[in-house]
Write a protein that holds these residues in place. Sequence first.
Motif, PDB file in Angstrom:
ATOM      1  N   LYS A  66     -30.250 -40.621  50.626  1.00 48.95           N
ATOM      2  CA  LYS A  66     -31.156 -41.702  50.248  1.00 48.95           C
ATOM      3  C   LYS A  66     -30.858 -42.135  48.831  1.00 48.95           C
ATOM      4  CE  LYS A  66     -34.920 -40.934  53.389  1.00 48.95           C
ATOM      5  NZ  LYS A  66     -36.124 -40.165  53.660  1.00 48.95           N
ATOM      6  N   GLU A  67     -30.947 -43.427  48.615  1.00 49.19           N
ATOM      7  CA  GLU A  67     -30.758 -44.007  47.280  1.00 49.19           C
ATOM      8  C   GLU A  67     -29.465 -43.501  46.638  1.00 49.19           C
ATOM      9  OE1 GLU A  67     -32.734 -46.362  46.592  1.00 49.19           O
ATOM     10  OE2 GLU A  67     -34.126 -45.930  48.218  1.00 49.19           O
ATOM     11  N   GLY A  68     -28.388 -43.680  47.339  1.00 48.24           N
ATOM     12  CA  GLY A  68     -27.090 -43.300  46.779  1.00 48.24           C
ATOM     13  C   GLY A  68     -26.958 -41.816  46.489  1.00 48.24           C
ATOM     14  N   GLY A  69     -27.818 -41.008  47.137  1.00 49.99           N
ATOM     15  CA  GLY A  69     -27.741 -39.565  46.947  1.00 49.99           C
ATOM     16  C   GLY A  69     -28.523 -39.054  45.750  1.00 49.99           C
ATOM     17  N   SER A  70     -29.020 -39.957  44.941  1.00 52.61           N
ATOM     18  CA  SER A  70     -29.739 -39.486  43.751  1.00 52.61           C
ATOM     19  C   SER A  70     -31.122 -38.959  44.123  1.00 52.61           C
ATOM     20  CB  SER A  70     -29.863 -40.612  42.721  1.00 52.61           C
ATOM     21  OG  SER A  70     -30.641 -41.664  43.246  1.00 52.61           O
ATOM     22  N   GLU A  71     -31.675 -39.478  45.213  1.00 51.73           N
ATOM     23  CA  GLU A  71     -32.977 -38.984  45.643  1.00 51.73           C
ATOM     24  C   GLU A  71     -32.840 -37.822  46.618  1.00 51.73           C
ATOM     25  OE1 GLU A  71     -36.352 -40.900  48.221  1.00 51.73           O
ATOM     26  OE2 GLU A  71     -36.063 -42.023  46.364  1.00 51.73           O
ATOM     27  N   LEU A  72     -31.955 -38.007  47.606  1.00 50.47           N
ATOM     28  CA  LEU A  72     -31.814 -36.974  48.638  1.00 50.47           C
ATOM     29  C   LEU A  72     -30.395 -36.903  49.181  1.00 50.47           C
ATOM     30  CD1 LEU A  72     -33.182 -35.006  50.816  1.00 50.47           C
ATOM     31  CD2 LEU A  72     -33.198 -37.030  52.290  1.00 50.47           C
ATOM     32  N   ILE A  73     -29.910 -35.667  49.287  1.00 47.22           N
ATOM     33  CA  ILE A  73     -28.696 -35.400  50.068  1.00 47.22           C
ATOM     34  C   ILE A  73     -29.036 -34.240  50.984  1.00 47.22           C
ATOM     35  CG2 ILE A  73     -26.309 -34.574  50.013  1.00 47.22           C
ATOM     36  CD1 ILE A  73     -26.145 -35.717  47.140  1.00 47.22           C
ATOM     37  N   GLN A  74     -28.936 -34.482  52.263  1.00 46.81           N
ATOM     38  CA  GLN A  74     -29.272 -33.429  53.216  1.00 46.81           C
ATOM     39  C   GLN A  74     -28.079 -33.235  54.134  1.00 46.81           C
ATOM     40  OE1 GLN A  74     -32.365 -34.615  55.897  1.00 46.81           O
ATOM     41  NE2 GLN A  74     -32.857 -32.524  56.512  1.00 46.81           N
ATOM     42  N   ILE A  75     -27.641 -31.976  54.264  1.00 48.59           N
ATOM     43  CA  ILE A  75     -26.497 -31.696  55.131  1.00 48.59           C
ATOM     44  C   ILE A  75     -26.908 -30.613  56.110  1.00 48.59           C
ATOM     45  CG2 ILE A  75     -24.058 -31.042  55.244  1.00 48.59           C
ATOM     46  CD1 ILE A  75     -24.026 -33.151  53.267  1.00 48.59           C
ATOM     47  N   VAL A  76     -26.828 -30.921  57.386  1.00 54.35           N
ATOM     48  CA  VAL A  76     -27.244 -29.982  58.429  1.00 54.35           C
ATOM     49  C   VAL A  76     -26.011 -29.588  59.226  1.00 54.35           C
ATOM     50  CG1 VAL A  76     -28.769 -29.652  60.415  1.00 54.35           C
ATOM     51  CG2 VAL A  76     -29.416 -31.244  58.585  1.00 54.35           C
ATOM     52  N   ASP A  77     -25.829 -28.276  59.452  1.00 53.33           N
ATOM     53  CA  ASP A  77     -24.724 -27.869  60.321  1.00 53.33           C
ATOM     54  C   ASP A  77     -25.175 -26.816  61.318  1.00 53.33           C
ATOM     55  OD1 ASP A  77     -24.044 -25.047  59.534  1.00 53.33           O
ATOM     56  OD2 ASP A  77     -23.613 -25.958  57.584  1.00 53.33           O
ATOM     57  N   ASP A  78     -24.371 -26.610  62.356  1.00 53.07           N
ATOM     58  CA  ASP A  78     -24.676 -25.585  63.348  1.00 53.07           C
ATOM     59  C   ASP A  78     -23.675 -24.433  63.242  1.00 53.07           C
ATOM     60  OD1 ASP A  78     -22.379 -26.706  64.278  1.00 53.07           O
ATOM     61  OD2 ASP A  78     -23.070 -27.008  66.339  1.00 53.07           O
TER      62      ASP A  78
END
Length: 662
Positions: free
Chosen positions: A49-61
């Motif tokens: 979100k917002e160029g990553g400055s607000e949120l970076i979420q990485i989900v893996d299995d």
Amino acid sequence: MTDVIKRLSEYVANQIAAGEVVTAPSSVVKELMENAIDAGASLVIVNVKEGGSELIQIVDDGCGMSFDDALSCFERHATSKISDVNDIYSLSTYGFRGEALASIAAVAEVELLTRREDDELGTRVVIHAGEIKDHSPVACAKGTQFIIKNLFYNIPARRNFLKSKRVETSNIITEFEHVVLSYPKVTFCIYDNEQIVYNLPASVLRPRVSGVLGKQNNAALMDLYIDNDIVEIRGYVGKPESAKKSSPHYMFVNGRYFYKSYFNKAIQLAYEKLMPSDKRYLPPYVLYFTIDASRIDVNVSPSKTEVKFDDEQAVFQILELAVKESLGKNGIVPMIDFEAGSPIDVPLFNEGDDIKVPSLDVNPYFNPFDESFSFSTAVGSFDGSFRSSISENATITGSGSFSIGEAAFENSYSGDDLIDLDISGFNENENATSVNVEREEVFHDVDIEYINDDNTSSGQETFEDIDVSAENIEIRSCNKFKERYLIVSTDLMIFVVHLARASWRVMYDGLMRELAVTKTLNRQKLLFPEEIELSAKHYYIASEQQGDFMSLGFDYSLEESNRVVLNSVPAEGGGADAQLLFEELLDSADADNSTDGYLKTRREMNVARISYIASSAKRNISDKECLYIAETLLNSVEASYAPNGKKILFNMTEDDIEKILK
Ligand code: ADP
Ligand code: MG
């Protein structure tokens, strides 16, 4: 005396390391995606979100972490990937420094949720700027999820230094592309502000490449494969007609993205004469190099994309051969003679060996109008194992140009061994000017070595910059010279004007004025709305900047699977190909990461691009139009420079002439 050397606290050390590893939101995305791959994930979801400055979420299995590891993974030099220094020589995983998580946790609010398949409960860890806030068991999905909020919130200098959200997002998508092109068997998605940008199901290489480069580029791709003692190269290169200034191009070595402009040159050499020789012109390509890990050095900084090859020149030559072979197999000259021994078995060259790149001889005295002249002698011969097949395919047209296969050239010769595409952009003979040729002009002028405002007034030039702002300049005569220039005389001086740039400048100024007054440019409805399929990135730009593009005179709707339907284009764009106009605009919106050039704003650059294409689509500028251009130009404030900062004209006063003729 007290000791002056103190051990840096872990916190400070991590912040310093973060300066190297975490340079921007995109590097966080890169590190976390690589960790997910290293953990054996078959699904990776990226959400920013917002160029990553607000949120970076990485989900893996992937494999997940134990309760203890979930905490210790944030310690500096904590890694499960090597334990011995020798391990780094046989490295198959991405990371090995154990620095990424420690660095990220030092400069953001980080939450980790992770569970191994066989564990009943997972683990939650929360760390804010290196300070542990939570470490507790929790119910969660198998695999790992990192949630990074407010990157650099504790280092205002760096947070303020972030580029615009648009640029940061674009960089994130670029990093994403690098990873997904290396792992076609893994499913990837990326969302930006809840909007899906890429959705790439697990697949094999070609569909994955198509998913990233878009269907249009994909259609132009040719297979490439070469294997020998030094290196194996596989992948895809575009046919000559797909070459553009901003073609997507990617190189990977042993699964890792890298960039080397030196290798671009090898590709361009192979296309020699099939596309413009400007160094920014490239076909789309995706190439995978496999090479003995001891023969390359990737151990620069983790955020760098440089790779040093031990046998750089040999790899260069092999790449050129591979591309030539691929062109030849697709019936595009210059052709390789497959019978005359394999060109593929390149001997190992020693350092210092003088490696000669195969080249094509061109007879500078070639004259297509000379009937006694035989074409096969004009073309000459290829070095080494190359054989010219041009004589079979060549056709000579009567229009002052000749064509080989699908490419057409003007018949001028520039002195080195390349045929020079000498294009005015305003060629009398429309038929003789191919698409390649028009693009060549796009090349020369548009991109855009901006010069600074202050440059424009400096330097000791023979002819001074002209201040024409004072009053109306009246033109006494205005004549075309060589279709490219205008010789304009007024009562006080003579001007030599670059016609294409002048026409561009005048149109640009007109559009900017129109925008200032009406806030939108006039639209011209297309008789038949054009459906265009875009690459995912261009589609993203088209949706993100729809408002701005609409005000520039484009009207389009966003459709499923990266398609847009174009209904209107700027009215001024008149003669230009609507789709080309739109795609050039998307290219420019994508390409520019800095606006600190001659043109200051994104708006100005977009208008420069539109007016450039529109003005260069105009042919056979009439004498009346020339006069209008000259008058408007000489009476405008910024008569001296085209929107890309190149000089439009110079002038000579009577004094100047007298000095010369003294
Ligand atoms: P490196 O990747 O160089 O080892 P990192 O700081 O990136 O260093 O990660 C530290 C360790 O955390 C890794 O070695 C790995 O054991 C663990 N780890 C990180 N991300 C994941 C993940 N997505 N799934 C499982 N383990 C992970
Ligand atoms: Mg890592």
